[in-house]
Motif scaffolding. Structure first.
Motif, PDB file in Angstrom:
ATOM      1  N   THR A 119       0.833  -1.197   0.000  1.00  0.00           N
ATOM      2  CA  THR A 119       0.000   0.000   0.000  1.00  0.00           C
ATOM      3  C   THR A 119       0.868   1.247   0.000  1.00  0.00           C
ATOM      4  O   THR A 119       2.094   1.167   0.023  1.00  0.00           O
ATOM      5  N   ALA A 120       0.222   2.417  -0.009  1.00  0.00           N
ATOM      6  CA  ALA A 120       0.922   3.702   0.054  1.00  0.00           C
ATOM      7  C   ALA A 120       0.339   4.505   1.209  1.00  0.00           C
ATOM      8  O   ALA A 120      -0.880   4.684   1.296  1.00  0.00           O
ATOM      9  N   PHE A 121       1.206   4.990   2.094  1.00  0.00           N
ATOM     10  CA  PHE A 121       0.727   5.705   3.271  1.00  0.00           C
ATOM     11  C   PHE A 121       1.826   6.612   3.801  1.00  0.00           C
ATOM     12  O   PHE A 121       3.002   6.467   3.461  1.00  0.00           O
ATOM     13  N   ASN A 122       1.431   7.558   4.657  1.00  0.00           N
ATOM     14  CA  ASN A 122       2.357   8.521   5.251  1.00  0.00           C
ATOM     15  C   ASN A 122       2.303   8.388   6.766  1.00  0.00           C
ATOM     16  O   ASN A 122       1.223   8.274   7.353  1.00  0.00           O
ATOM     17  N   VAL A 123       3.482   8.394   7.409  1.00  0.00           N
ATOM     18  CA  VAL A 123       3.560   8.339   8.869  1.00  0.00           C
ATOM     19  C   VAL A 123       4.364   9.535   9.349  1.00  0.00           C
ATOM     20  O   VAL A 123       5.488   9.757   8.900  1.00  0.00           O
ATOM     21  N   HIS A 124       3.775  10.301  10.250  1.00  0.00           N
ATOM     22  CA  HIS A 124       4.429  11.466  10.850  1.00  0.00           C
ATOM     23  C   HIS A 124       4.508  11.212  12.346  1.00  0.00           C
ATOM     24  O   HIS A 124       3.482  11.153  13.026  1.00  0.00           O
ATOM     25  N   SER A 125       5.723  11.022  12.867  1.00  0.00           N
ATOM     26  CA  SER A 125       5.897  10.698  14.284  1.00  0.00           C
ATOM     27  C   SER A 125       6.965  11.605  14.877  1.00  0.00           C
ATOM     28  O   SER A 125       8.158  11.334  14.786  1.00  0.00           O
ATOM     29  N   ARG A 126       6.542  12.696  15.470  1.00  0.00           N
ATOM     30  CA  ARG A 126       7.445  13.638  16.119  1.00  0.00           C
ATOM     31  C   ARG A 126       6.774  14.155  17.391  1.00  0.00           C
ATOM     32  O   ARG A 126       5.549  14.268  17.461  1.00  0.00           O
ATOM     33  N   GLY A 127       7.604  14.496  18.364  1.00  0.00           N
ATOM     34  CA  GLY A 127       7.086  15.149  19.560  1.00  0.00           C
ATOM     35  C   GLY A 127       6.020  14.344  20.270  1.00  0.00           C
ATOM     36  O   GLY A 127       6.193  13.161  20.568  1.00  0.00           O
ATOM     37  N   GLU A 128       4.883  14.978  20.488  1.00  0.00           N
ATOM     38  CA  GLU A 128       3.836  14.393  21.316  1.00  0.00           C
ATOM     39  C   GLU A 128       2.721  13.715  20.535  1.00  0.00           C
ATOM     40  O   GLU A 128       1.695  13.357  21.117  1.00  0.00           O
ATOM     41  N   HIS A 129       2.887  13.540  19.219  1.00  0.00           N
ATOM     42  CA  HIS A 129       1.812  12.881  18.493  1.00  0.00           C
ATOM     43  C   HIS A 129       2.338  12.128  17.277  1.00  0.00           C
ATOM     44  O   HIS A 129       3.428  12.394  16.779  1.00  0.00           O
ATOM     45  N   THR A 130       1.531  11.167  16.828  1.00  0.00           N
ATOM     46  CA  THR A 130       1.819  10.395  15.624  1.00  0.00           C
ATOM     47  C   THR A 130       0.592  10.429  14.723  1.00  0.00           C
ATOM     48  O   THR A 130      -0.534  10.223  15.189  1.00  0.00           O
ATOM     49  N   GLU A 131       0.825  10.707  13.430  1.00  0.00           N
ATOM     50  CA  GLU A 131      -0.256  10.731  12.444  1.00  0.00           C
ATOM     51  C   GLU A 131       0.003   9.670  11.382  1.00  0.00           C
ATOM     52  O   GLU A 131       1.140   9.504  10.931  1.00  0.00           O
ATOM     53  N   VAL A 132      -1.041   8.959  10.988  1.00  0.00           N
ATOM     54  CA  VAL A 132      -0.945   7.978   9.910  1.00  0.00           C
ATOM     55  C   VAL A 132      -2.022   8.311   8.880  1.00  0.00           C
ATOM     56  O   VAL A 132      -3.213   8.372   9.215  1.00  0.00           O
ATOM     57  N   TYR A 133      -1.589   8.545   7.641  1.00  0.00           N
ATOM     58  CA  TYR A 133      -2.525   8.833   6.549  1.00  0.00           C
ATOM     59  C   TYR A 133      -2.414   7.723   5.510  1.00  0.00           C
ATOM     60  O   TYR A 133      -1.312   7.373   5.073  1.00  0.00           O
ATOM     61  N   LEU A 134      -3.549   7.161   5.108  1.00  0.00           N
ATOM     62  CA  LEU A 134      -3.576   6.080   4.120  1.00  0.00           C
ATOM     63  C   LEU A 134      -4.016   6.634   2.770  1.00  0.00           C
ATOM     64  O   LEU A 134      -5.116   7.180   2.643  1.00  0.00           O
TER      65      LEU A 134
END
Length: 343
Positions: free
Chosen positions: A206-221
């Protein structure tokens, strides 16, 4: 705690440094500012810092008390190293000497023993190519051994599992932000896992984006499907559909947002642009700080929650980014004592 002037710079020295441990183990947020600035000033030392950070995290995961006998651990370490190969093959002296200067290094030695037995130490000794890292203001696209492509944002590290080719699950550890295009393994149906401090993303292809910095993590599919599991185990497996994003807050220990999201806003960094749509100024400034390793100070703190919209702030060079960012904010940016003051 800062490194002393003239002190030797090594994995051992870093692990002995209380400030470094406080930063890695997230015991003191103030240390994060110091080490962020230190890496920006010494990009050539980033790899050693990341190696020390990874070892410290592995050690902290497996050991909580210091009950190892120094002589016994050293003897077992030496035996394991000899089994791995000759000194010439390992590229270092065959004699592995330990300096027992503190209880923390005893834990480090015990952890190294565990890693050797498990096979992970082969990564430390033989496979530096399994660590990918970008500096502040640097972007890179890498191709993994299975053919998967990863776009890495600035100030990001990606580490591959030592047993990448040994089993069905392909694991990588991420700190920072990256966009993944995962190749499906039709012969083994092997899973692909991206592991952050907060959660694990599990996919097939699949294709997805992971942003993991500081106090939060975001996952976009973007396409395909993913399963998510929180690191603290408080919630069962969750699924995302294409076009959805999940945001986990470490400070609140909960999922704060889940639902449809804009691909253009989430992945525009891959095209060298930062785009915002009614994003609080605090988050805009934090994003630029993370990318370039700089620090902002807003004179009027009431502006931090002001929503910002921009169709594209270029990221290639800080000298170009700042004037355009200032126009988007409707303010001026001036450098004062290594801090960018927004007026």
């Amino acid at each position: 705690m800062e490194l002393e002037n003239g002190a030797s710079f090594s994995i051992e020295a870093l692990m002995e440094n209380p400030g470094f441990r406080a930063w890695v183990l997230k015991e003191d947020q103030r240390e994060g500012e110091y080490w962020k600035a230190y890496i920006a000033e010494h990009p050539e030392r980033r790899e050693v810092i990341e190696q020390a950070r990874s070892l410290l995290l592995d050690m902290n995961e497996h050991f909580t008390t210091d009950d190892m006998n120094a002589a016994a651990v050293e003897q077992k370490l030496q035996a394991q190293l000899e089994r791995l190969g000759s000194p010439e093959k390992l590229g270092r002296n065959s004699r592995f000497e330990l300096r027992w200067t503190s209880g923390y290094l005893r834990l480090a030695a015990a952890s190294i023993l565990l890693l050797l037995v498990a096979g992970i130490a082969w990564w430390w000794i033989q496979r530096p190519s399994d660590l990918y890292a970008t500096n502040f203001g640097e972007w890179e696209t890498v191709t993994l051994p299975d053919g998967s492509r990863v776009n890495m944002n600035a100030n990001t590290t990606l580490r591959l599992d030592d047993h990448w080719n040994d089993g069905a699950i392909r694991r990588v550890w991420l700190s920072g932000e990256a966009y993944f295009q995962v190749t499906k393994q039709s012969d083994t149906h092997g899973l692909f896992q991206v592991i952050t401090d907060d959660l694990t993303v599990e996919v097939l292809g699949t294709a997805f984006n992971v942003h993991s910095r500081g106090e939060h993590t975001e996952v976009y599919l973007e396409e395909g499907s993913v399963n998510l599991e929180l690191a603290d185990g408080t919630q069962g497996a969750m699924q995302l559909e294409p076009g959805e994003m999940l945001t986990y807050s470490k400070a609140l220990s909960t999922i704060v947002e889940s639902g449809p999201a804009s691909k253009e806003l989430t992945t525009s960094w891959k095209d060298g642009l930062l785009k915002f749509d009614k994003t609080p100024m605090r988050e805009v400034l934090q994003e630029v700080e993370d990318i370039y390793g700089i620090t902002f100070r807003l004179e009027d703190e009431s502006q931090y929650d002001r929503p910002i919209t921009s169709q594209g702030v270029p990221m290639e060079q800080l000298e170009v980014t700042l004037p355009i960012l200032a126009r988007a904010l409707g303010l001026t940016v001036e450098l004062e004592n290594d801090i960018y003051v927004i007026k």
